[in-house]
Design a protein around this motif. Structure first.
Motif, PDB file in Angstrom:
ATOM      1  N   THR A  92       0.793  -1.233   0.000  1.00 10.31           N
ATOM      2  CA  THR A  92       0.000   0.000   0.000  1.00 10.31           C
ATOM      3  C   THR A  92       0.823   1.280   0.000  1.00 10.31           C
ATOM      4  O   THR A  92       0.370   2.295  -0.528  1.00 10.31           O
ATOM      5  CB  THR A  92      -0.928   0.030   1.235  1.00 10.31           C
ATOM      6  N   ASP A  93       2.005   1.263   0.574  1.00  8.30           N
ATOM      7  CA  ASP A  93       2.718   2.513   0.825  1.00  8.30           C
ATOM      8  C   ASP A  93       3.719   2.922  -0.253  1.00  8.30           C
ATOM      9  O   ASP A  93       4.191   4.062  -0.230  1.00  8.30           O
ATOM     10  CB  ASP A  93       3.399   2.459   2.191  1.00  8.30           C
ATOM     11  N   LEU A  94       4.048   2.053  -1.183  1.00  6.69           N
ATOM     12  CA  LEU A  94       4.927   2.474  -2.287  1.00  6.69           C
ATOM     13  C   LEU A  94       4.268   3.560  -3.130  1.00  6.69           C
ATOM     14  O   LEU A  94       4.951   4.380  -3.735  1.00  6.69           O
ATOM     15  CB  LEU A  94       5.307   1.275  -3.164  1.00  6.69           C
ATOM     16  N   GLY A  95       2.944   3.565  -3.140  1.00 10.43           N
ATOM     17  CA  GLY A  95       2.207   4.579  -3.902  1.00 10.43           C
ATOM     18  C   GLY A  95       2.433   5.997  -3.425  1.00 10.43           C
ATOM     19  O   GLY A  95       2.161   6.950  -4.157  1.00 10.43           O
ATOM     20  N   PHE A  96       2.948   6.162  -2.222  1.00 11.64           N
ATOM     21  CA  PHE A  96       3.195   7.504  -1.693  1.00 11.64           C
ATOM     22  C   PHE A  96       4.501   8.117  -2.203  1.00 11.64           C
ATOM     23  O   PHE A  96       4.735   9.308  -2.029  1.00 11.64           O
ATOM     24  CB  PHE A  96       3.199   7.492  -0.163  1.00 11.64           C
ATOM     25  N   TYR A  97       5.367   7.297  -2.803  1.00 11.90           N
ATOM     26  CA  TYR A  97       6.635   7.804  -3.327  1.00 11.90           C
ATOM     27  C   TYR A  97       6.422   8.376  -4.732  1.00 11.90           C
ATOM     28  O   TYR A  97       5.725   7.771  -5.547  1.00 11.90           O
ATOM     29  CB  TYR A  97       7.694   6.702  -3.382  1.00 11.90           C
ATOM     30  N   PRO A  98       7.038   9.524  -5.047  1.00 13.35           N
ATOM     31  CA  PRO A  98       6.898  10.102  -6.388  1.00 13.35           C
ATOM     32  C   PRO A  98       7.567   9.239  -7.460  1.00 13.35           C
ATOM     33  O   PRO A  98       8.491   8.474  -7.171  1.00 13.35           O
ATOM     34  CB  PRO A  98       7.616  11.459  -6.277  1.00 13.35           C
ATOM     35  N   ASP A  99       7.105   9.396  -8.690  1.00 17.56           N
ATOM     36  CA  ASP A  99       7.718   8.710  -9.837  1.00 17.56           C
ATOM     37  C   ASP A  99       9.204   9.047  -9.895  1.00 17.56           C
ATOM     38  O   ASP A  99       9.600  10.197  -9.657  1.00 17.56           O
ATOM     39  CB  ASP A  99       7.075   9.157 -11.151  1.00 17.56           C
ATOM     40  N   ALA A 100      10.007   8.041 -10.245  1.00 16.46           N
ATOM     41  CA  ALA A 100      11.449   8.206 -10.491  1.00 16.46           C
ATOM     42  C   ALA A 100      12.166   8.937  -9.355  1.00 16.46           C
ATOM     43  O   ALA A 100      13.085   9.719  -9.583  1.00 16.46           O
ATOM     44  CB  ALA A 100      11.677   8.913 -11.822  1.00 16.46           C
TER      45      ALA A 100
END
Length: 194
Positions: free
Chosen positions: A68-76
């Motif tokens: 669930t929490d990887l989605g909080f990191y910005p692209d690249a």
């Protein structure tokens, strides 16, 4: 501290100075090794005790769930993402790897190979889920909820269009060839590119 063989392989192939996200970083051993290579290593770890240990060692780790929490990191936002011995414990391994390749252009993924000949023999001759050096817990204690094989992972990568840049296969603590890796390797390490 000696690194696990899969972590040593990953550490040897992460370029110095890289921005790294170690998802499921455990005790932070790999992060510490990468910091010694001047990498900016960050960690995401589910287990609160591991997070506290890492922070006490001066490592930059936050508590979170790969599903669930990887989605909080910005692209690249990283150069390299790592998921070692964690893929098989996630609810949706395919989505977790997609997120890794969104936050970094390259991702290392390692996992125990559930098609190794000892695992097969245990099921065939004993009729029970195996307990091995790499799978040391009984079926009812294990955090493993997906039983992935080398060939399963290769097929998933092909289906999703992920490029396998490199792969390494371990039997015990030693490298073994890619020939018949689905049968011979206890552990697999893949380097992916989106």
């Amino acid at each position: 501290m000696t690194l696990r063989p899969d972590l040593a392989l990953i550490a040897a192939h992460v370029p110095p100075g890289s921005r790294v996200l170690d998802t499921g970083c455990g005790d932070g051993a790999l992060m510490a090794e990468l910091a010694a290579k001047d990498c900016d290593a960050r960690g995401l770890e589910l287990d609160g005790a591991n997070v506290a240990d890492c922070v006490a060692k001066g490592l930059s780790v936050v508590q979170g769930d790969a599903d669930t929490d990887l989605g909080f990191y910005p692209d690249a936002s990283f150069d390299v993402a790592i998921l070692s011995q964690t893929l098989q414990t996630t609810r949706r391994p395919d989505r977790v790897v997609e997120q890794l390749l969104r936050v970094a252009p390259r991702a290392f993924v390692s996992f125990p190979n559930f098609a190794h000949w000892r695992v097969r023999a245990s099921l065939l001759w004993g009729g029970r889920m195996p307990v091995t050096r790499l799978l040391p817990l009984a079926w009812y204690e294990t955090p493993n909820i997906h039983h992935v094989t080398v060939d399963d992972f290769r097929a998933l990568a092909a289906e999703r269009g992920w490029t396998i840049e490199a792969s390494w296969f371990l039997r015990g603590d030693r490298l073994t060839s890619a020939a018949a890796a689905n049968f011979r390797a206890e552990h697999a390490v893949f380097l992916l590119r989106a």
